[in-house]
Design a protein around this motif. Structure first.
Motif, PDB file in Angstrom:
ATOM      1  N   GLU A 121       0.783  -1.190   0.317  1.00 22.46           N
ATOM      2  CA  GLU A 121      -0.094  -0.210   0.026  1.00 22.46           C
ATOM      3  C   GLU A 121       0.773   1.115   0.003  1.00 22.46           C
ATOM      4  N   GLU A 122       1.812   1.209   1.109  1.00 23.15           N
ATOM      5  CA  GLU A 122       2.321   1.939   1.187  1.00 23.15           C
ATOM      6  C   GLU A 122       3.181   3.108  -0.426  1.00 23.15           C
ATOM      7  N   ALA A 123       3.660   1.906  -1.049  1.00 21.92           N
ATOM      8  CA  ALA A 123       4.171   1.494  -2.882  1.00 21.92           C
ATOM      9  C   ALA A 123       3.299   2.354  -3.587  1.00 21.92           C
ATOM     10  N   ALA A 124       2.108   2.009  -2.863  1.00 21.07           N
ATOM     11  CA  ALA A 124       1.185   2.703  -4.294  1.00 21.07           C
ATOM     12  C   ALA A 124       1.243   4.372  -3.995  1.00 21.07           C
ATOM     13  N   ARG A 125       1.027   4.183  -2.753  1.00 21.17           N
ATOM     14  CA  ARG A 125       1.112   6.098  -2.671  1.00 21.17           C
ATOM     15  C   ARG A 125       2.212   6.820  -2.601  1.00 21.17           C
ATOM     16  N   VAL A 126       3.624   6.016  -2.497  1.00 22.40           N
ATOM     17  CA  VAL A 126       4.686   6.864  -3.746  1.00 22.40           C
ATOM     18  C   VAL A 126       4.553   6.574  -4.512  1.00 22.40           C
ATOM     19  N   ASP A 127       3.866   6.083  -5.552  1.00 16.98           N
ATOM     20  CA  ASP A 127       3.571   6.445  -6.673  1.00 16.98           C
ATOM     21  C   ASP A 127       2.710   7.162  -7.432  1.00 16.98           C
ATOM     22  N   GLY A 128       1.884   8.049  -5.683  1.00 16.27           N
ATOM     23  CA  GLY A 128       1.195   8.712  -6.044  1.00 16.27           C
ATOM     24  C   GLY A 128      -0.339   8.654  -6.373  1.00 16.27           C
ATOM     25  N   ALA A 129      -0.689   7.341  -6.079  1.00 16.48           N
ATOM     26  CA  ALA A 129      -1.968   6.949  -5.740  1.00 16.48           C
ATOM     27  C   ALA A 129      -2.450   7.892  -4.049  1.00 16.48           C
ATOM     28  N   ASN A 130      -4.245   8.364  -4.167  1.00 13.82           N
ATOM     29  CA  ASN A 130      -4.547   8.706  -3.410  1.00 13.82           C
ATOM     30  C   ASN A 130      -5.146   7.330  -2.208  1.00 13.82           C
ATOM     31  N   GLU A 131      -6.204   7.424  -1.364  1.00 15.88           N
ATOM     32  CA  GLU A 131      -5.879   6.842  -0.183  1.00 15.88           C
ATOM     33  C   GLU A 131      -7.119   5.806  -1.422  1.00 15.88           C
ATOM     34  N   TRP A 132      -8.287   6.170  -1.949  1.00 21.36           N
ATOM     35  CA  TRP A 132     -10.075   5.621  -2.279  1.00 21.36           C
ATOM     36  C   TRP A 132      -8.683   5.156  -3.559  1.00 21.36           C
ATOM     37  N   ALA A 133      -8.379   5.269  -3.884  1.00 16.78           N
ATOM     38  CA  ALA A 133      -7.184   4.588  -5.469  1.00 16.78           C
ATOM     39  C   ALA A 133      -6.626   3.145  -4.477  1.00 16.78           C
ATOM     40  N   VAL A 134      -6.222   3.726  -3.877  1.00 14.75           N
ATOM     41  CA  VAL A 134      -4.939   2.496  -2.883  1.00 14.75           C
ATOM     42  C   VAL A 134      -6.337   1.848  -2.228  1.00 14.75           C
ATOM     43  N   PHE A 135      -7.202   2.079  -1.623  1.00 16.83           N
ATOM     44  CA  PHE A 135      -8.689   1.143  -0.892  1.00 16.83           C
ATOM     45  C   PHE A 135      -8.695   0.215  -2.065  1.00 16.83           C
ATOM     46  N   LEU A 136      -9.579   0.596  -3.549  1.00 19.81           N
ATOM     47  CA  LEU A 136     -10.403   0.217  -4.407  1.00 19.81           C
ATOM     48  C   LEU A 136      -8.883  -0.833  -5.163  1.00 19.81           C
TER      49      LEU A 136
END
Length: 222
Positions: A121-136
């Motif tokens: 999940e942290e890797a996705a956030r580092v790549d610019g994903a917001n919380e909704w995108a990370v969850f979905l």
């Protein structure tokens, strides 16, 4: 064998489907909010959430009568909004099924969320994903096995609910009589033929669903 014998089966399936969808949504959201978090009061809230799992069904039914009764604020509000009380309707069966099935969905979904590797999940956030995108796109797919398992367990629990449903929704043939209450009536009246038909029906449905879960889980681990 009249068509009235199948009415409890169809009603139970309708109640179980609606209840398990409601439970899946709220159980998944609650499981996500409660997973991997520690805060004051969490133990008390979590105890309340899973309490219906250990309470006798008759106690659950009694509490539902108190909360939704004509003398309660919630009961009066429902009667004002819909023109009739919810007690002794098939919707009361849905409410009872939701209450008793929710702890299963909550526990399974929470366990699923807690097994996710947070680094993904942290890797996705580092790549610019917001919380909704990370969850979905990250969290939800990784937890889908647990969510599906919780849904099936909740469905089978709702399908076989007896005590709380009997007290809260009653046992009105063609209106609120479910498989479980119909089996009770058939045995009590000595009608073993109808009892066996109903018992075999719920065994086939429940066994098929649980077998699907086991096959799905085993294939996932391969």
């Amino acid at each position: 064998m009249g068509t009235e014998l199948f009415e409890p089966i169809f009603l139970s399936l309708r109640i179980a489907i609606i209840a398990s969808v409601i439970v899946m949504v709220f159980g998944t959201v609650t499981g996500k909010l409660m997973a991997n978090r520690t805060w004051r009061g969490k133990t008390i809230l979590e105890t309340f959430l899973i309490l219906p799992l250990v309470l006798p069904p008759s106690v659950v039914g009694f509490l539902l009568l108190i909360f939704f009764g004509a003398n309660s604020s919630l009961g009066r509000f429902i009667e004002f909004m819909f023109g009739a009380p919810i007690i002794f309707t098939w919707w009361a069966g849905v409410v009872a099924a939701v209450v008793v099935a929710f702890p299963l969905m909550y526990q399974v979904s929470r366990a699923g969320f807690e097994t996710i590797d947070r680094q993904v999940e942290e890797a996705a956030r580092v790549d610019g994903a917001n919380e909704w995108a990370v969850f979905l796109f990250i969290t939800l797919p990784l937890t889908m096995k647990s969510i599906l398992t919780g849904f099936i367990l909740s469905f089978t629990r709702a399908l076989g609910e007896f005590g709380a449903t009997l007290m809260f929704a009653g046992n009105i043939p063609g209106k609120t009589q479910t498989i479980s209450t119909a089996i009770y009536v058939a045995i009590d009246s000595g009608n073993m033929k109808d009892a066996w038909i109903l018992v075999i029906s719920i065994l086939i449905i429940s066994t098929s669903l649980l077998g699907f879960v086991q096959v799905y889980r085993n294939r996932t681990y391969e």
